[in-house]
Design a protein around this motif. Structure first.
Motif, PDB file in Angstrom:
ATOM      1  N   ALA A   1     -12.918 -32.078 -83.954  1.00  0.00           N
ATOM      2  CA  ALA A   1     -12.760 -30.679 -84.759  1.00  0.00           C
ATOM      3  C   ALA A   1     -14.179 -29.816 -84.708  1.00  0.00           C
ATOM      4  N   SER A   2     -15.053 -30.490 -84.292  1.00  0.00           N
ATOM      5  CA  SER A   2     -16.224 -29.719 -84.205  1.00  0.00           C
ATOM      6  C   SER A   2     -16.509 -29.093 -82.995  1.00  0.00           C
ATOM      7  N   PHE A   3     -15.713 -29.731 -81.872  1.00  0.00           N
ATOM      8  CA  PHE A   3     -15.546 -28.780 -80.694  1.00  0.00           C
ATOM      9  C   PHE A   3     -14.652 -27.823 -80.535  1.00  0.00           C
ATOM     10  N   ASP A   4     -13.655 -27.921 -81.603  1.00  0.00           N
ATOM     11  CA  ASP A   4     -12.855 -26.812 -81.674  1.00  0.00           C
ATOM     12  C   ASP A   4     -13.593 -25.744 -82.361  1.00  0.00           C
ATOM     13  N   VAL A   5     -14.456 -25.826 -83.391  1.00  0.00           N
ATOM     14  CA  VAL A   5     -15.324 -24.844 -83.939  1.00  0.00           C
ATOM     15  C   VAL A   5     -16.194 -24.252 -82.942  1.00  0.00           C
ATOM     16  N   ASP A   6     -16.771 -25.052 -82.316  1.00  0.00           N
ATOM     17  CA  ASP A   6     -17.820 -24.455 -81.036  1.00  0.00           C
ATOM     18  C   ASP A   6     -16.961 -23.564 -80.303  1.00  0.00           C
ATOM     19  N   SER A   7     -15.788 -24.227 -79.590  1.00  0.00           N
ATOM     20  CA  SER A   7     -14.883 -23.357 -78.899  1.00  0.00           C
ATOM     21  C   SER A   7     -14.450 -22.062 -79.357  1.00  0.00           C
ATOM     22  N   ALA A   8     -14.188 -21.949 -80.823  1.00  0.00           N
ATOM     23  CA  ALA A   8     -13.689 -20.632 -81.278  1.00  0.00           C
ATOM     24  C   ALA A   8     -14.978 -19.891 -81.451  1.00  0.00           C
ATOM     25  N   ARG A   9     -16.078 -20.365 -81.786  1.00  0.00           N
ATOM     26  CA  ARG A   9     -17.087 -19.239 -81.738  1.00  0.00           C
ATOM     27  C   ARG A   9     -17.635 -18.644 -80.306  1.00  0.00           C
ATOM     28  N   ALA A  10     -17.404 -19.315 -79.396  1.00  0.00           N
ATOM     29  CA  ALA A  10     -17.446 -18.935 -78.047  1.00  0.00           C
ATOM     30  C   ALA A  10     -16.458 -17.862 -77.750  1.00  0.00           C
ATOM     31  N   GLU A  11     -15.291 -18.005 -78.554  1.00  0.00           N
ATOM     32  CA  GLU A  11     -14.259 -16.965 -78.218  1.00  0.00           C
ATOM     33  C   GLU A  11     -14.702 -15.572 -78.834  1.00  0.00           C
ATOM     34  N   ILE A  12     -15.473 -15.915 -79.704  1.00  0.00           N
ATOM     35  CA  ILE A  12     -15.949 -14.514 -80.612  1.00  0.00           C
ATOM     36  C   ILE A  12     -16.773 -13.755 -79.646  1.00  0.00           C
ATOM     37  N   LYS A  13     -17.768 -14.422 -78.963  1.00  0.00           N
ATOM     38  CA  LYS A  13     -18.775 -13.896 -78.051  1.00  0.00           C
ATOM     39  C   LYS A  13     -17.961 -13.212 -76.894  1.00  0.00           C
ATOM     40  N   THR A  14     -17.047 -13.958 -76.437  1.00  0.00           N
ATOM     41  CA  THR A  14     -16.046 -13.376 -75.406  1.00  0.00           C
ATOM     42  C   THR A  14     -15.468 -12.065 -75.720  1.00  0.00           C
ATOM     43  N   ALA A  15     -14.832 -12.059 -77.081  1.00  0.00           N
ATOM     44  CA  ALA A  15     -14.256 -10.639 -77.415  1.00  0.00           C
ATOM     45  C   ALA A  15     -15.259  -9.568 -77.780  1.00  0.00           C
ATOM     46  N   SER A  16     -16.336 -10.002 -78.285  1.00  0.00           N
ATOM     47  CA  SER A  16     -17.386  -8.917 -78.657  1.00  0.00           C
ATOM     48  C   SER A  16     -18.081  -8.408 -77.343  1.00  0.00           C
ATOM     49  N   GLY A  17     -18.014  -9.287 -76.105  1.00  0.00           N
ATOM     50  CA  GLY A  17     -18.790  -8.805 -75.012  1.00  0.00           C
ATOM     51  C   GLY A  17     -18.131  -7.814 -74.384  1.00  0.00           C
ATOM     52  N   SER A  18     -17.077  -7.655 -74.669  1.00  0.00           N
ATOM     53  CA  SER A  18     -15.994  -6.561 -74.175  1.00  0.00           C
ATOM     54  C   SER A  18     -16.820  -5.114 -74.454  1.00  0.00           C
ATOM     55  N   HIS A  19     -17.481  -5.250 -75.701  1.00  0.00           N
ATOM     56  CA  HIS A  19     -18.178  -3.769 -75.911  1.00  0.00           C
ATOM     57  C   HIS A  19     -19.137  -3.159 -75.122  1.00  0.00           C
TER      58      HIS A  19
ATOM     59  N   GLN B   1      -9.501  -1.164 -80.830  1.00  0.00           N
ATOM     60  CA  GLN B   1      -8.947  -2.513 -80.271  1.00  0.00           C
ATOM     61  C   GLN B   1      -9.743  -3.665 -80.297  1.00  0.00           C
ATOM     62  N   ILE B   2     -10.914  -3.414 -79.426  1.00  0.00           N
ATOM     63  CA  ILE B   2     -11.813  -4.516 -79.249  1.00  0.00           C
ATOM     64  C   ILE B   2     -12.504  -5.033 -80.469  1.00  0.00           C
ATOM     65  N   SER B   3     -12.787  -4.190 -81.415  1.00  0.00           N
ATOM     66  CA  SER B   3     -13.299  -4.366 -82.739  1.00  0.00           C
ATOM     67  C   SER B   3     -12.315  -5.455 -83.514  1.00  0.00           C
ATOM     68  N   SER B   4     -10.915  -5.133 -83.408  1.00  0.00           N
ATOM     69  CA  SER B   4     -10.007  -5.660 -83.873  1.00  0.00           C
ATOM     70  C   SER B   4      -9.785  -7.075 -83.473  1.00  0.00           C
ATOM     71  N   TYR B   5      -9.985  -7.248 -82.007  1.00  0.00           N
ATOM     72  CA  TYR B   5      -9.954  -8.419 -81.139  1.00  0.00           C
ATOM     73  C   TYR B   5     -11.213  -9.527 -81.779  1.00  0.00           C
ATOM     74  N   VAL B   6     -12.352  -8.909 -82.065  1.00  0.00           N
ATOM     75  CA  VAL B   6     -13.581  -9.461 -82.468  1.00  0.00           C
ATOM     76  C   VAL B   6     -13.140  -9.780 -83.803  1.00  0.00           C
ATOM     77  N   GLU B   7     -12.646  -9.156 -84.655  1.00  0.00           N
ATOM     78  CA  GLU B   7     -12.325  -9.645 -86.134  1.00  0.00           C
ATOM     79  C   GLU B   7     -11.266 -10.846 -86.063  1.00  0.00           C
ATOM     80  N   ILE B   8     -10.357 -10.677 -85.043  1.00  0.00           N
ATOM     81  CA  ILE B   8      -9.175 -11.878 -85.042  1.00  0.00           C
ATOM     82  C   ILE B   8     -10.098 -13.237 -84.742  1.00  0.00           C
TER      83      ILE B   8
ATOM     84  N   SER C   1      -5.467  -7.789 -88.883  1.00  0.00           N
ATOM     85  CA  SER C   1      -6.264  -7.580 -87.564  1.00  0.00           C
ATOM     86  C   SER C   1      -5.273  -7.145 -86.582  1.00  0.00           C
ATOM     87  N   MET C   2      -4.468  -8.093 -86.218  1.00  0.00           N
ATOM     88  CA  MET C   2      -3.166  -7.953 -85.160  1.00  0.00           C
ATOM     89  C   MET C   2      -2.520  -6.473 -85.441  1.00  0.00           C
TER      90      MET C   2
END
Length: 460
Positions: A44-62, A147-154, A297-298
């Protein structure tokens, strides 16, 4: 010598790993080990780390993207060769066939039409040419309709969701561990009572043997006592096996071999928190609420289709027929921006927004349903606990009475006022009350643990 010491240390480490935890673990110590070593919690901890990486992926689009592009080509296609030369700033008049043009200039103006109709060989049939182009290109979105900020919120909400799922896993594993510890305490308590009964039976067996010698008892009386002793020994063996199974399960939960644990009381203390507190801390409700945030957010993402999309780009490049040849002289740049605005697409965007709005309303209803469902479950559990409290109180009195009745019948048997069968029956009732009390306590403990789990008890 150092190698020998290293090998000895390694052997001791491996041996210690096989043996596991040698000291008697307390529940608090076991919970700490559980949180650090349990495999489901780690997953479950790995799932949390993976989700945090997804935030960086979405935010990086800015910030857009910067690409380095290196092209190499070789061609004798007329358009390509001329384009290569032009891009590398090396085109000359000879590429247009001016040598052939000048050779025929003497006949002007009489042969004007013939001269203009001449096909320049250098332009139409050039020699093959290498082309190296090095390009640095940066593209950045200026406005995307939120759109990007909404994806980051998601992604942030999904990360929160994974965190809540991890808490649920911890909650469940702690629940199983605590239940195992209290089950062990009940088994030990019941075994202690049965051992007292076994001791009484052995005393009764010895007394019966003595009474047979003097003619006050029959052999069948002794057989009844021995049969009952075998029955109690069988129950004790079952309880011992159940304790071993519990040790295996606790070892599985802790991902560590456990041979001994410390138990105190067998009764779980009733937690003191209100229904409102449970609803505020319940993980299922928190997950449902987070799901509602995702839906919002969607909906914002769907609405972004009504806005224009604006982006900018800039690039610098250099080109030559050799890699980075005359790079500074052949450099070029391009900057620009683009606006894209969908005016009409058959109502698809409106339909998507409506669907997102419906999904949001559905999720909102599910949140309310989750709250109602948890409230119902809490009321059911509290009622069950009260029922088990009354049952346990009654069984304790019945067990106390059964103990006294057995002692009375044992004394009366010595005086030949009752038969051995009567004594065995009373002893069976005594054993039955012990087992019923253990079963009732098990159910009460399980219900209390379930109530604590609903309130996220161990992680609040």
């Amino acid at each position: 010598m150092k190698k020998m010491l290293s090998m000895l240390f390694l052997a001791l480490s491996l041996n210690a790993s096989d043996i596991g935890i040698s000291k008697a673990l307390t529940l608090e110590e076991a919970i700490e080990i559980l949180k650090s070593k349990n495999l489901e919690i780690k997953s479950a901890s790995f799932d949390v780390d993976s989700a945090r990486a997804e935030i960086k992926t979405a935010s990086g689009s800015h910030w857009g993207k910067l690409d380095f592009i290196q092209d190499f080509s070789n061609s004798n296609d007329a358009g390509n060769v001329f384009g290569f030369k032009l891009t590398s700033r090396e085109a000359d008049f000879n590429d247009f066939g001016f040598d052939e043009f000048l050779a025929q200039m003497g006949g002007l103006p009489g042969n004007t039409n013939t001269l203009l109709a001449t096909q320049p060989d250098n332009l139409n049939y050039p020699d093959s040419r290498n082309f190296f182009q090095s390009k640095l290109k940066y593209e950045v979105p200026l406005f995307t309709g939120f759109q990007i900020s909404s994806y980051v919120e998601i992604m942030e909400s999904m990360s929160k969701m994974k965190g809540l799922e991890k808490e649920q896993v911890i909650n469940e594993q702690v629940y199983q561990l605590r239940k195992s510890f209290y089950d062990m305490a009940l088994l030990r308590s019941s075994s202690k009572n049965l051992n007292k009964i076994l001791s009484n039976i052995k005393t009764l067996e010895k007394m019966t043997e003595e009474m047979i010698v003097v003619g006050y008892a029959k052999k069948v009386d002794l057989l009844e006592v021995q049969a009952k002793k075998g029955n109690v020994e069988r129950l004790l063996l079952q309880m011992k096996s159940n304790q071993e199974l519990l040790y295996h399960y606790i070892s599985f939960l802790l991902n560590e071999k456990v041979n001994n644990i410390t138990t105190t009381v067998s009764d779980v203390v009733m937690p003191e928190f209100s229904n409102d507190y449970i609803l505020d801390n319940n993980l299922d409700i928190k997950r449902a609420t987070t799901g509602l945030e995702v839906r919002q957010s969607m909906l914002d993402v769907s609405k972004s289709a009504y806005y224009p999309m604006i982006g900018a780009f800039a690039e610098v490049s250099t080109a030559d027929d050799t890699f980075l040849g005359d790079a500074d002289d052949h450099k070029a740049y391009t900057v620009g921006a683009r606006l894209t605005w969908n005016i009409f697409n058959g109502g698809i965007d409106g339909a998507k927004i409506e669907k997102s709005r419906i999904d949001q309303l559905k999720t909102k209803t599910q949140v309310e349903l989750a709250k109602k469902g948890i409230s119902l479950k809490v009321d059911e559990i509290r009622t069950e606990i009260e029922t088990y409290n009354l049952e346990i109180s009654s069984l304790k009195k019945e067990l106390k009475l059964a103990n006294e009745i057995y002692k009375n019948y044992e004394g009366r048997y010595r005086e030949k006022l009752v038969s051995m069968s009567d004594v065995i029956i009373k002893q069976s009732e005594q054993i039955q009350k012990i087992l019923e009390l253990q079963k009732a306590k098990n159910k009460r403990n399980e219900r209390i643990f379930a109530l604590e789990k609903l309130a996220n008890g161990e992680n609040r």
